[in-house]
Design an enzyme around this catalytic site. Structure first.
Site, PDB file in Angstrom:
ATOM      1  N   THR A  46       1.213  -1.214  -0.401  1.00 35.15           N
ATOM      2  CA  THR A  46       0.273  -0.082  -0.008  1.00 35.15           C
ATOM      3  C   THR A  46       0.929   1.526  -0.423  1.00 35.15           C
ATOM      4  O   THR A  46       0.582   1.978  -0.215  1.00 35.15           O
ATOM      5  CB  THR A  46      -0.934  -0.258   1.128  1.00 35.15           C
ATOM      6  OG1 THR A  46      -1.732  -1.281   1.372  1.00 35.15           O
ATOM      7  CG2 THR A  46      -1.719   1.376   1.164  1.00 35.15           C
ATOM      8  N   THR A  47       1.820   1.519   0.860  1.00 28.38           N
ATOM      9  CA  THR A  47       3.123   2.176   0.771  1.00 28.38           C
ATOM     10  C   THR A  47       3.335   2.817  -0.874  1.00 28.38           C
ATOM     11  O   THR A  47       4.292   4.208  -0.137  1.00 28.38           O
ATOM     12  CB  THR A  47       4.233   2.345   1.472  1.00 28.38           C
ATOM     13  OG1 THR A  47       3.158   1.822   3.031  1.00 28.38           O
ATOM     14  CG2 THR A  47       5.035   3.406   1.760  1.00 28.38           C
ATOM     15  N   TYR A 109     -12.442  -3.007   0.981  1.00 32.34           N
ATOM     16  CA  TYR A 109     -14.143  -2.609   0.111  1.00 32.34           C
ATOM     17  C   TYR A 109     -15.218  -2.953   0.326  1.00 32.34           C
ATOM     18  O   TYR A 109     -16.334  -3.310   1.106  1.00 32.34           O
ATOM     19  CB  TYR A 109     -14.340  -2.286  -1.081  1.00 32.34           C
ATOM     20  CG  TYR A 109     -15.521  -1.421  -2.137  1.00 32.34           C
ATOM     21  CD1 TYR A 109     -15.582   0.431  -0.915  1.00 32.34           C
ATOM     22  CD2 TYR A 109     -16.156  -1.691  -2.509  1.00 32.34           C
ATOM     23  CE1 TYR A 109     -16.274   0.433  -1.580  1.00 32.34           C
ATOM     24  CE2 TYR A 109     -17.236  -1.000  -3.136  1.00 32.34           C
ATOM     25  CZ  TYR A 109     -17.832   0.349  -2.488  1.00 32.34           C
ATOM     26  OH  TYR A 109     -18.847   0.584  -2.735  1.00 32.34           O
ATOM     27  N   TYR A 135      -2.086 -10.124   5.620  1.00 32.58           N
ATOM     28  CA  TYR A 135      -1.927  -8.395   5.750  1.00 32.58           C
ATOM     29  C   TYR A 135      -2.969  -7.974   6.114  1.00 32.58           C
ATOM     30  O   TYR A 135      -4.652  -7.699   5.169  1.00 32.58           O
ATOM     31  CB  TYR A 135      -1.115  -8.175   4.421  1.00 32.58           C
ATOM     32  CG  TYR A 135      -1.129  -6.406   4.617  1.00 32.58           C
ATOM     33  CD1 TYR A 135      -1.679  -5.722   5.722  1.00 32.58           C
ATOM     34  CD2 TYR A 135      -1.010  -4.972   3.699  1.00 32.58           C
ATOM     35  CE1 TYR A 135      -0.695  -4.399   6.258  1.00 32.58           C
ATOM     36  CE2 TYR A 135      -0.667  -3.911   3.785  1.00 32.58           C
ATOM     37  CZ  TYR A 135      -0.834  -3.357   5.026  1.00 32.58           C
ATOM     38  OH  TYR A 135      -0.546  -2.124   5.534  1.00 32.58           O
ATOM     39  N   ARG A 140      -8.043   0.193   6.288  1.00 27.38           N
ATOM     40  CA  ARG A 140      -7.799   0.451   4.710  1.00 27.38           C
ATOM     41  C   ARG A 140      -9.135  -0.175   4.231  1.00 27.38           C
ATOM     42  O   ARG A 140      -9.281   0.332   3.316  1.00 27.38           O
ATOM     43  CB  ARG A 140      -6.179   0.004   4.259  1.00 27.38           C
ATOM     44  CG  ARG A 140      -5.839   1.703   4.691  1.00 27.38           C
ATOM     45  CD  ARG A 140      -4.234   0.778   3.950  1.00 27.38           C
ATOM     46  NE  ARG A 140      -3.080   2.131   4.293  1.00 27.38           N
ATOM     47  CZ  ARG A 140      -3.336   3.644   2.996  1.00 27.38           C
ATOM     48  NH1 ARG A 140      -4.218   3.597   2.515  1.00 27.38           N
ATOM     49  NH2 ARG A 140      -2.586   4.160   3.365  1.00 27.38           N
ATOM     50  N   LYS A 164       0.990  -9.888   9.072  1.00 27.24           N
ATOM     51  CA  LYS A 164       0.830  -8.660   8.896  1.00 27.24           C
ATOM     52  C   LYS A 164       0.206  -7.917   9.377  1.00 27.24           C
ATOM     53  O   LYS A 164      -1.308  -7.756   8.462  1.00 27.24           O
ATOM     54  CB  LYS A 164       1.461  -8.422   7.831  1.00 27.24           C
ATOM     55  CG  LYS A 164       2.283  -6.563   7.813  1.00 27.24           C
ATOM     56  CD  LYS A 164       2.088  -5.838   6.504  1.00 27.24           C
ATOM     57  CE  LYS A 164       2.462  -4.346   6.607  1.00 27.24           C
ATOM     58  NZ  LYS A 164       1.831  -3.368   5.894  1.00 27.24           N
ATOM     59  N   ILE A 206       6.810  -4.661   9.680  1.00 28.63           N
ATOM     60  CA  ILE A 206       6.918  -4.294   7.793  1.00 28.63           C
ATOM     61  C   ILE A 206       7.098  -2.971   8.193  1.00 28.63           C
ATOM     62  O   ILE A 206       5.626  -2.544   8.534  1.00 28.63           O
ATOM     63  CB  ILE A 206       5.741  -4.894   7.355  1.00 28.63           C
ATOM     64  CG1 ILE A 206       6.210  -6.388   7.342  1.00 28.63           C
ATOM     65  CG2 ILE A 206       6.124  -4.058   5.840  1.00 28.63           C
ATOM     66  CD1 ILE A 206       5.676  -7.797   5.678  1.00 28.63           C
TER      67      ILE A 206
END
Length: 292
Positions: A46-47, A109, A135, A140, A164, A206
């Site tokens: 995502t980053t 979503y 993850y 998010r 994660k 992470i």
């Protein structure tokens, strides 16, 4: 899975002012982390602004990082989404040469049930032999994957090797650590909680901030893994403010501002993200200038 213990960093994607990918800056960032104590690199998380990276850019980014890394550190590739069939298609068609594992985000979503999470990751686990790091990032994705679901996946699929966990929920970390199989890794996805998770029995982090201060952050995590709480918290307290700053407005605009202050890359991000505000840039610049 010793290769995923310690400090991993979720690499940003540097952009030039015209918002094309800045591959020279990417090479600099990768080398900076390799040379300063980072244990493994995460690509296209995502980053990395993966939502606004094209397939062609993603492949070129992967190629550049693999070449620059030159087998020095393990590499983890982000392969996830809320279309299970498309995730499986990527797993079955992409060349994973040079990649040591995948990081697969919980479906965003769609807000599946816990059984939906399980079936999604079951299908992914059965589609690849690569080690999978689950993850969970409910801030998010809009839905929490509960510890019981994570542990069920860990018990049922040998290639589901880690999670994660990024729910910023201390009790959830403790439940995962209490109930996990012996060789399953609990990796912090929360920079502000990473040391505490390592001290409690976690396997590391992470990190976002770690790519800007790899020497200090990896030293802190190593103290946590070794049970050195006093030494670890001495570093944690030094970094508390900058961790807060980089998430104050949005990620990765915050970390890119830090990296610009360090001379590694520009702070540019792609819409719908925007630069950090002048006020936040000022706070970050002051921290970086005074950090020792």
């Amino acid at each position: 899975m010793q290769k995923f213990i310690g400090t991993g960093v979720a690499l940003i994607t540097p952009f030039k002012e015209d918002l094309s990918v800045d591959f020279d800056a990417l090479v600099q960032l990768v080398n900076f982390n390799i040379e300063n104590g980072t244990d493994y690199l995460v690509i296209n998380g995502t980053t990395a602004e993966s939502a606004t990276i094209t397939k062609e850019e993603k492949q070129e980014i992967i190629n550049v990082i693999i070449k620059t890394n030159n087998k020095r550190l393990p590499l983890v590739l982000g392969v996830g989404g809320n279309n299970t069939a498309l995730v499986i298609e990527e797993l079955q068609t992409r060349d994973f040469t040079g990649i040591d594992g995948i990081l697969s985000v919980a479906p965003y979503y769609s807000k599946p049930t816990q059984e939906g999470f399980y079936q999604h990751f079951k299908a992914i686990a059965q589609a690849t032999d690569l080690p999978i790091i689950l993850y969970n990032v409910p801030g998010r994705t809009a839905k929490n994957m509960e510890p019981a679901t994570t542990i069920r996946l860990a018990n049922d699929f040998a290639n589901v090797v880690a999670v994660k966990e990024a729910g910023n929920n201390q009790q959830q970390y403790y439940t995962l650590l209490k109930d996990k199989p012996a060789d399953f890794l609990i990796i912090s996805g929360d920079d502000d909680m990473a040391l505490g998770v390592a001290l409690a029995g976690g396997s590391g982090v992470i990190s976002v901030i770690g790519q800007a201060f790899p020497k200090e952050f990896s030293t802190m995590i190593n103290h946590g893994l070794q049970g050195n709480n006093i030494e670890g918290y001495a570093i944690h307290y030094k970094m508390m403010d900058i961790i807060d700053y980089i998430f104050e407005e949005n990620n990765p605009a915050g970390i890119k501002t830090v990296l610009e202050e360090l001379g590694i890359c520009k702070k540019d991000v792609r819409l719908p993200l925007v630069h950090t505000s002048a006020e936040l840039q000022s706070k970050i610049a002051k921290f970086v200038a005074n950090f020792k």
